[in-house]
Each structure stands twice: as C-alpha cells, then as structure tokens.
Design a protein around this motif. Structure first.
Motif, PDB file in Angstrom:
ATOM      1  N   HIS A  59       0.858  -1.176   0.000  1.00 16.95           N
ATOM      2  CA  HIS A  59       0.000   0.000   0.000  1.00 16.95           C
ATOM      3  C   HIS A  59       0.895   1.225   0.000  1.00 16.95           C
ATOM      4  O   HIS A  59       1.647   1.447   0.942  1.00 16.95           O
ATOM      5  CB  HIS A  59      -0.912  -0.004   1.233  1.00 16.95           C
ATOM      6  CG  HIS A  59      -1.959   1.056   1.158  1.00 16.95           C
ATOM      7  ND1 HIS A  59      -1.742   2.314   1.641  1.00 16.95           N
ATOM      8  CD2 HIS A  59      -3.204   1.039   0.636  1.00 16.95           C
ATOM      9  CE1 HIS A  59      -2.834   3.041   1.425  1.00 16.95           C
ATOM     10  NE2 HIS A  59      -3.733   2.291   0.823  1.00 16.95           N
ATOM     11  N   VAL A  60       0.846   2.024  -1.063  1.00  7.97           N
ATOM     12  CA  VAL A  60       1.840   3.088  -1.216  1.00  7.97           C
ATOM     13  C   VAL A  60       1.198   4.406  -1.629  1.00  7.97           C
ATOM     14  O   VAL A  60       0.065   4.450  -2.107  1.00  7.97           O
ATOM     15  CB  VAL A  60       2.883   2.713  -2.300  1.00  7.97           C
ATOM     16  CG1 VAL A  60       3.637   1.466  -1.913  1.00  7.97           C
ATOM     17  CG2 VAL A  60       2.207   2.543  -3.653  1.00  7.97           C
ATOM     18  N   THR A  61       1.971   5.456  -1.406  1.00  3.43           N
ATOM     19  CA  THR A  61       1.608   6.754  -1.959  1.00  3.43           C
ATOM     20  C   THR A  61       2.790   7.248  -2.781  1.00  3.43           C
ATOM     21  O   THR A  61       3.928   7.209  -2.313  1.00  3.43           O
ATOM     22  CB  THR A  61       1.297   7.757  -0.835  1.00  3.43           C
ATOM     23  OG1 THR A  61       0.132   7.306  -0.149  1.00  3.43           O
ATOM     24  CG2 THR A  61       1.051   9.147  -1.388  1.00  3.43           C
ATOM     25  N   THR A 116      -2.495   7.267  -4.217  1.00  2.00           N
ATOM     26  CA  THR A 116      -2.364   6.282  -3.146  1.00  2.00           C
ATOM     27  C   THR A 116      -3.107   5.027  -3.580  1.00  2.00           C
ATOM     28  O   THR A 116      -4.175   5.125  -4.188  1.00  2.00           O
ATOM     29  CB  THR A 116      -3.016   6.799  -1.854  1.00  2.00           C
ATOM     30  OG1 THR A 116      -2.347   7.997  -1.469  1.00  2.00           O
ATOM     31  CG2 THR A 116      -2.898   5.777  -0.726  1.00  2.00           C
ATOM     32  N   GLY A 117      -2.536   3.867  -3.296  1.00  2.00           N
ATOM     33  CA  GLY A 117      -3.250   2.644  -3.670  1.00  2.00           C
ATOM     34  C   GLY A 117      -2.418   1.406  -3.510  1.00  2.00           C
ATOM     35  O   GLY A 117      -1.349   1.411  -2.888  1.00  2.00           O
ATOM     36  N   ILE A 126      -0.358   0.613 -10.029  1.00  2.00           N
ATOM     37  CA  ILE A 126      -1.041   0.955  -8.784  1.00  2.00           C
ATOM     38  C   ILE A 126      -2.531   1.033  -9.064  1.00  2.00           C
ATOM     39  O   ILE A 126      -2.956   1.689 -10.018  1.00  2.00           O
ATOM     40  CB  ILE A 126      -0.562   2.308  -8.231  1.00  2.00           C
ATOM     41  CG1 ILE A 126       0.894   2.200  -7.756  1.00  2.00           C
ATOM     42  CG2 ILE A 126      -1.452   2.761  -7.057  1.00  2.00           C
ATOM     43  CD1 ILE A 126       1.470   3.505  -7.256  1.00  2.00           C
ATOM     44  N   THR A 127      -3.321   0.337  -8.268  1.00  2.00           N
ATOM     45  CA  THR A 127      -4.769   0.504  -8.345  1.00  2.00           C
ATOM     46  C   THR A 127      -5.125   1.548  -7.297  1.00  2.00           C
ATOM     47  O   THR A 127      -4.963   1.318  -6.102  1.00  2.00           O
ATOM     48  CB  THR A 127      -5.478  -0.828  -8.049  1.00  2.00           C
ATOM     49  OG1 THR A 127      -4.935  -1.819  -8.922  1.00  2.00           O
ATOM     50  CG2 THR A 127      -6.971  -0.703  -8.273  1.00  2.00           C
ATOM     51  N   ALA A 128      -5.582   2.689  -7.763  1.00  2.00           N
ATOM     52  CA  ALA A 128      -5.693   3.842  -6.873  1.00  2.00           C
ATOM     53  C   ALA A 128      -6.899   3.765  -5.948  1.00  2.00           C
ATOM     54  O   ALA A 128      -8.000   3.432  -6.368  1.00  2.00           O
ATOM     55  CB  ALA A 128      -5.777   5.123  -7.700  1.00  2.00           C
ATOM     56  N   THR A 129      -6.660   4.030  -4.662  1.00  2.00           N
ATOM     57  CA  THR A 129      -7.792   4.257  -3.773  1.00  2.00           C
ATOM     58  C   THR A 129      -8.007   5.767  -3.632  1.00  2.00           C
ATOM     59  O   THR A 129      -9.091   6.214  -3.339  1.00  2.00           O
ATOM     60  CB  THR A 129      -7.537   3.648  -2.384  1.00  2.00           C
ATOM     61  OG1 THR A 129      -6.269   4.108  -1.915  1.00  2.00           O
ATOM     62  CG2 THR A 129      -7.534   2.132  -2.441  1.00  2.00           C
TER      63      THR A 129
END
Ligand code: ADP
Ligand code: MG
Length: 682
Positions: A59-61, A116-117, A126-129
């Motif tokens: 989980h990253v930004t 972020t995701g 990255i699948t963005a949240t």
C-alpha cells in the motif's frame, strides 16, 4: 487511586450522539476504554515513497508526472476504468482508477499527481484508492484503518478516536509496574495507545505495538498462571496411592521395553497422580511414539489404587481399537474394560451403565457417548482423552466432572510447536515423547504428479502381491467441480478397475457406524487389501501390515495432516512408503511437498505449517480455546509471549501481587474473571 473508567460512556465524546453510540456498540465499543483499545488492523500509508526502494509494502503513496493520455473504458452499466502512465522517480508505472471518469478531462501530459493505492510490483501498476491532481500533502502520514460495519466509516471513526484523545487525554492509565517497564524499556501506555492510532513514524509505531503486545500477553498469562497456581493450592485433587511394585510388574509384562522417553513421561504422570492436586497434563508425541501404552500404565495405576479410569477417543474406530489394545494388555491382570459408543443401545447399554456405577467396570473406553448425562462412575480417578484437540473444551469438561477432581491426561499426536504449546496450553503441564521405539524403518516418501498415476498403480500392485496392504486417501467425498478434487468414489472405481483380483474397500464419513466398522475389520483381517478413504482414517488407526500410503491431491492437506496420514504406515516390520500425488502449482505447494519427502520430523513439519498457514489449522478454531489477541500474534511474537509467561508466573507467586496498589490494574481483570472463586475457565 483512580481506575480506568470502564463505565465512562462513549456518548461523552463530542459528536457522538445516540445513533452513533448505537453504531459503535455494534462494533463492541461502549466505553472510552473500549474505544481507545479498538486498534487499527492496518494503516494507510500516505508517506510519499520511492518505488525503487525495496522494502515498501503493497500500500503506497507516490507522486509523479502524467506521461500518457488517460485511457477511459466503460463496462457493466455505469462502471469505468481509467488507465494512465505516470513517471515517479525513475519508475514508469500504470495507474488504474475505477469509477472516476471525470479524471480523463482533468489530466494533461506533464501534470503532477499524487496517487495512493495498492502496488503490484510485477505489473508495475497501482490501483488507486485515492487520486489527487497536484502535489498533495497529507496531515496524517500513516493513517489507521479500523474494521467497521454499516453505518460507520473508517474516516468517521478516526475522527471520533481523535476527538476522544483531545477531550479525555488522562483517561488512559498505566497498568504495568515500573520495574517491568524499565526492564523491557516499554513505552508508557498512554503514548503507546496514541501511537497505535496515530503513529508519528514507523519506529514509534513499532515501539507502541511492542508495548501493547507485551501487555496483552501478560494479562493472558496472568490468568493462566494464577489459575494453575490456585488449582494447585486448592488441594481439591485426588491423591492416588501409586502401587509402584504392581505397576513395575505390569511394565515388565509388556511385549517390549519402554523407550527412555516413555519412561520419563510415565514418571512425570505418576508423580502428578500421586500428588494432592489434580493432574492437568498434555502428553504429546509423534505418531507411533507409543502414547497408548503410556495411557495404559496411567490407567493401571488408577485402577490398582481403587479408582476407575476413562479413555475418550474422537471416533468409533479409534475407541474400538483402544478397547482392543487395552483388553490385550490387561488380559493377565484382571482389569475389566468396557466399550461405550453410539453403537451400544438398549439393554446392553443399561447393563453397562449399571455395572459402571457399581464399580464393576474398571476402565471405560468410548467416544462422545461417555459424556452423556446418565453415564455415572462410582469412583472416577483418571480421565484420558486421545487426540484432545478434536474435542471441544466443553466436552472435555463434561467428562472431567464425572469424577471428583479426577486427574486428567490429554494426548495429542499433532506435534505442537513449542511456540504454540506455550500459549494454548498455558495452564497445562506438558510431557513430550520425543523418541520413536527403536527398530522402525524410515518411511520412504515420494512426490509425483497426477500424470504418473499408472506407475503409482503398478507400485501398489507390487506391494499387494507381496501380501502387503495400501491406503489411498482423497480429500473430499463428493464431486466438487470448482475444487477439481477427484473424489473418493471415483478413486474407488478406478482402483477396482485397475487392480483386478484385489479387494478394494471404501471408507468415508457418510457410512453408518456399522458399515465403517465392517470395512475397518475387513482391512484389519486382510480380506480388503486396498482401502480408499477420506481422512476419517487419519488418527490412530493401527494396521501394521499396511505399508503403502497414497495421498491424492496431497497439496490440499496441511503438513501436519499429511504427516498424520503417513504415520498410518511404517508400523510393522516391512519397509513402508508414502506417495504424495500433487500437481502443486504454486511455489509454496512445491516447497511443502519437498519438505514432506525430506523429513519425517513432525515438529519440523508443524512449525513450517504454522508459519505458513497460521495456528487455526492445528485446532478447530472454536474448540481449541485458542486465545484471541487483538494485536499480538502467538507465532511471530512468541519471544514476547515466553517473557510474559515467565513474568506472570513470578508475579502470581509473589504475595505482594495480590495486595499492593502497584498491581491493582493487573490484578483486577483476574478478579473480574472470577478467578479467585474458581469460576474461571472451563
Ligand atoms: P501413538 O503414539 O501414535 O498412539 P501407539 O501407542 O499406537 O502410538 O504405538 C504405536 C505402535 O508402537 C504400537 O503398535 C505399539 O504397540 C508400539 N510400541 C509402543 N511402545 C513401544 C516400545 N517401547 N517398543 C516397541 N514398540 C512400541
Ligand atoms: Mg494413538
């Protein structure tokens, strides 16, 4: 001294009205204390990261610049997916955002974005949240994520927790004594709880967790250790007058000498029985290590001292087998043994119960049937349960209360890693048989893929021609297309077809008890040469002429279970084999299969399994009495657990612990749990 206010209503927190309070109640949060101790189960990470660093989680930004025209596609009714290439640091990645079609117009080449995701390293995606245009600076870099239900959101709950901290900073009190805090250099409770909700950084979070885990373990161990201590002091146990000479002559009459390990555990058990407190001991030993005879010796000790004994096994097959072997062992010693299972009805059952109550039966062997209300002993002194993890806490208790504080011996062949034994059996003493009787041949284990089935069948045939017998085990009994599991019925048909001239039996859980017994007897008497079975044969079955264990879809079993199954062979004089049939598509599966072929050390296998699959596999979750911890993990934090256990054991022996103010907050949960009036635990 003030105490943490358990009754302090959550509604005192600003913004928490009756309806929010009700929603919180659904989450188990009623007091401020509950709220403070409602810990996040993970964190959203808003620290901007560099993807080239290796140790970042999934989980990253990241921040970066748009490198491609966004591609927008629609699916289902109103669902959409937007994909755009972003350059962050030196990494060119894809960012996917679902159901945010408006982004398409907002994003231009070269724009800065903050995303972020979930990071998928393999696909560089990255699948963005969260998707922000421009450089976004987050106030909370590591934000807590709580388990929530309908009517409550994570964001909302974060706000409530924060508000509670601001309003009532002093409601969190230290529970640990200073010397322990100093010894382990633990963070104070207030700081730790604040950090666990709103971490100021990774290290602080780690320290906070370390402190709270220790506290959780210490509270748990204090219960266990004081329970043990109080039981010992209560003197309620039955003192059994051990007739050492008589027991020795029984041991001498056995068809084999005891192994050193067996001798050691026999002594441990007899010492417990002779003492004034009731024994509460777990006997663990790998399959084939000879636990039954140890149980027999303990039962004999009880009987010769004028008591009755009970032996409870989880299946009819096992109970019958135990009754058989005890019958043989006790033949020359005039000990009367009876078998009580669900198969015993009517008059036969009535007579048996009468004799039991009058004390004419010395040892009663059976299944769950033993714990029915009308089964009454005249003087029950020793209770043995085999494969103890198969029974629920309540079932074991019901057997135990049939005597007046009888001694209790639990047996298990599931090797329990020390780490787990420590926690699960916190209030038990543990004896371990760590040596197999000599002269056993190593079971040769092979792993093959399904395409080798014909060779496997030729191998089975070869063994059968030499007069040996084989088990073929399948994981499920009914066709299940999704799982693609070949069922026992199919397997049976295949074996019948491919092994003409031999009798192939079928055993599964849906057979009636009579049918099971018939099949099992057929196998024992060798009229059946191949037994196709589901895992009902897993525990305890003893047919020394069986030399071959074939396990189909072996990758569907836990290692401990495979090990148990393998333990059904290698019980006689002949070389035995175990063949694992598994396509093992994942690396972990292959690793597990390889491990099976390399080692027959049950403890090694179970430790490996524990790391891989967690403790749930060892015990039916509900039944085991596995303690549920909020933060602590019995496997990974086991060093902390061991320390907490030592500390707890010292504390409960210290009279000051039971009197001094310093320990009040540690002591209170014990009192509340009713530990001082023996109402505690099962
Ligand atoms: P488990 O611990 O798996 O219940 P069992 O009690 O069924 O093992 O014992 C396995 C086999 O080993 C039995 O056939 C038993 O008679 C035999 N056995 C037990 N103890 C010894 C010993 N000391 N020497 C040789 N054989 C033994
Ligand atoms: Mg056994």
């Amino acid at each position: 001294m003030t105490v943490p206010d358990k009754t302090s209503q959550i509604s005192k927190v600003k913004g928490v009205g009756p309806s929010v309070a009700e929603t919180l109640k659904q989450l188990g949060i009623e007091s401020l204390d509950d709220l403070f101790c409602y810990f996040p189960y993970r964190y959203d990470n808003y620290e901007v990261q560099d993807l080239e660093k290796t140790d970042i989680g999934d989980h990253v930004t990241v921040q970066g610049k748009v490198q491609s025209e966004p591609v927008l596609s629609f699916y289902a009714k109103k669902r959409s997916r937007l994909a755009v290439r972003i350059l962050t640091g030196r990494s060119l990645i894809t960012v996917t955002a679902f159901n945010r079609p408006y982004l398409k117009k907002k994003l231009n080449l070269g724009d800065e974005v903050t995303v972020t995701g979930k990071w998928d390293r393999n696909r560089a995606e990255i699948t963005a949240t969260e998707f922000h245009c421009g450089i976004q600076n987050f106030t909370e870099q590591i934000a807590p994520v709580y388990p929530v239900k309908d009517g409550m959101t994570v964001k909302r709950l974060r706000g409530i927790v924060r508000q509670a901290f601001n309003q009532f900073p002093d409601k969190i009190q230290e529970t640990l004594p200073q010397n322990i805090m100093r010894e382990y250099r633990l963070m104070g409770r207030k700081d730790a709880i604040r950090e666990i909700h709103f971490p100021t950084g990774r290290d602080a979070l780690k320290q906070a967790r370390r402190r709270l885990v220790y506290e959780e373990f210490l509270n748990y161990e204090l219960k266990m250790q004081s329970y043990k201590q109080i039981k010992r002091n209560s003197n309620g146990g039955t003192q059994i007058d051990i007739r050492m000479e008589t027991i020795r002559s029984f041991i001498r009459a056995l068809p084999f000498p005891l192994t050193r390990a067996q001798e050691r555990v026999v002594n441990e058990i007899l010492a417990d029985m002779a003492s004034g407190f009731s024994m509460n001991r777990l006997l663990q030993g790998d399959v084939g290590s000879g636990k039954t005879v140890v149980a027999a010796i303990a039962l004999y000790a009880a009987v010769t001292a004028g008591f009755q004994g009970a032996l409870m096994a989880p299946t009819e097959i096992l109970a019958e087998q135990h009754a058989d072997s005890l019958q043989k062992l006790f033949e020359p010693f005039s000990v009367s043994i009876a078998l009580l299972t669900g198969n015993v009805h009517g008059k036969e059952r009535r007579l048996l119960l009468e004799e039991l109550q009058e004390g004419h039966i010395d040892i009663l062997v059976g299944t769950h049937a033993l714990i029915q209300d009308d089964v009454l002993f005249s003087r029950l002194g020793l209770v043995v349960t085999d494969e103890q993890h198969r029974f629920g806490v309540e079932q074991r208790r019901r057997l135990r209360v049939k005597g007046k504080d009888p001694d209790v011996l639990y047996m298990t062949a599931t090797p329990i890693p020390r780490t787990l034994a420590l926690s699960v059996f916190g209030d038990m003493d543990v004896s371990t048989i760590d040596e197999l009787p000599g002269g056993r041949k190593l079971i040769r284990t092979y792993w093959v893929r399904h395409e080798m089935m014909d060779r496997v069948i030729r191998f089975i045939e070869k063994e059968l021609r030499q007069g040996r017998q084989a088990y073929v085990v399948c994981p499920l009994i009914e066709e299940s297309e999704q799982l693609d599991v070949q069922n026992a019925l199919d397997m049976h048909a295949e074996m019948v077809r491919k092994l003409p001239g031999f009798r192939v039996g079928l055993m599964h859980g849906k057979l009636s008890n009579e049918e099971k017994t018939e099949v099992m007897n057929g196998f024992k008497e060798r009229s059946i040469q191949v037994l196709v079975s589901t895992t009902v044969i897993e525990v305890g079955v003893n047919v020394p002429n069986a030399t071959l264990m074939v396990i189909n879809d072996a990758d569907r079993f836990g290692l401990s279970q495979l090990h148990q199954l393998r333990g059904r062979v290698g019980r006689g004089e002949h070389q035995s084999y175990c063949i694992l049939i598994a396509d093992a598509r994942s690396e972990t599966s292959r690793e597990r299969m390889r491990l099976m072929t390399e080692t027959t050390d049950g403890f090694r296998l179970s430790t490996f399994d524990l790391q891989l699959r967690g403790p749930g596999d060892f015990f039916g979750k509900k039944q085991s009495g596995l303690p549920a911890f909020k933060l602590a993990d019995m496997v990974h934090d086991y060093r902390t657990l061991a320390a907490a256990r030592d500390d707890a054991s010292k504390l409960v022996k210290n009279p000051r612990f039971w009197k001094d103010e310093t320990y009040f907050l540690l002591r209170r949960p014990l009192i509340e749990a009713g530990i001082l009036d023996h109402a505690f635990l099962d």
